[in-house]
Design an enzyme around this catalytic site. Structure first.
Site, short mmCIF file in Angstrom:
data_model
loop_
_atom_site.label_atom_id
_atom_site.label_comp_id
_atom_site.label_asym_id
_atom_site.label_seq_id
_atom_site.Cartn_x
_atom_site.Cartn_y
_atom_site.Cartn_z
N SER A 28 5.18 -3.40 -6.66
CA SER A 28 6.11 -3.98 -5.68
C SER A 28 5.39 -4.68 -4.53
CB SER A 28 7.04 -2.90 -5.11
OG SER A 28 6.33 -1.98 -4.32
N LYS A 87 4.98 -0.43 1.51
CA LYS A 87 5.74 -1.66 1.77
C LYS A 87 5.17 -2.35 3.00
CE LYS A 87 8.77 -0.62 -1.48
NZ LYS A 87 8.77 -1.33 -2.77
#
Length: 247
Positions: A50, A91
């Site tokens: 991701s 993230k």
């Protein structure tokens, strides 16, 4: 003859002392660098793609232990939040408390409080994300993955309380470098966020830590090698002197 031998012995004692000092200093730097790193950094293995291409699934990264109050826009952080599964996740912070995050402007870029942000770390063509708008509550962070098409991030939690944001206290560490593979290198602070209030964070001490370990290793090897090298050179000089005397 005896004077020359005493002079040679003096040089040998000095060389041995310097050699021992180099090894001692090298050990301090080498071990100190590792201890410093263990105190400041936490190793993690990136679980998914991701955050590609910044970091890939399976990469071993060094993350500096920090408090959530130190986080700035653009930081890649490790955090843990119950709403997100209560497991470590990686993230990028794109918004802090009080920000309005939206996508996209006329050029497909993310906007923060109406200001467009360049994100050169994105490798996908087209818009930076699908269209969305979110307001970040005070004390919260809005996080996106760099692989915008496949990342499950704050956009997947827009209907939750806080519109997908997580509390600053959820942050455990901030990525500073990719330790493995060795080609990974440092995780850069993106300039696109530098002009926004608060700017971007400063890199951690990983560069100094690595320099200390390398310098220590060089001193240890160099100091340890001095004795055998000096012995060989001294033996060669003595044999030359004996040969010259016999002639």
């Amino acid at each position: 003859m005896s004077g020359a031998r005493r002079e040679g012995d003096g040089r040998g004692r000095l060389g041995a002392a310097l050699s021992g000092m180099a090894v001692a200093v090298g050990c301090v730097l080498f071990l100190g660098g590792f201890v410093w790193g263990a105190l400041v950094y936490q190793p993690y293995t990136v679980p998914t793609d991701s955050m590609s291409p910044t970091v890939q699934a399976g990469d071993r990264v060094l993350a500096e232990r920090i408090s959530g109050d130190e986080v700035r826009r653009g930081d890649v952080v490790v955090f843990r939040d119950r709403q997100w599964g209560d497991m470590p996740m990686v993230k990028r912070v794109v918004g802090v408390g009080g920000d309005e995050i939206a996508c996209c402007d006329g050029d497909g870029r993310l906007t923060i409080n109406g200001k467009s942000v360049d994100e050169p770390y994105l490798r996908t063509e087209g818009p930076a994300a699908e269209q969305f708008t979110a307001e970040v509550p005070e004390g919260q962070l809005f996080l996106l993955g760099d692989e915008r098409k496949g990342s499950l991030d704050s956009r997947s939690h827009l209907q939750d309380v806080g519109q997908g944001s997580v509390p600053r206290s959820a942050v455990e560490a901030r990525l500073d470098a990719v330790a493995w593979p060795l080609s990974g290198g440092a995780v850069a602070r993106p300039e696109g966020f530098a002009a926004l209030p608060g700017g971007v964070s400063q890199p951690g001490p990983v560069g100094l830590m690595v320099a200390a370990v390398v310098a220590g290793a060089v001193l240890i090897v160099g100091g340890a090698a001095y004795g055998p090298v000096a012995g060989r050179l001294g033996g060669a000089r003595r044999r030359k002197a004996v040969t010259a005397g016999a002639a």
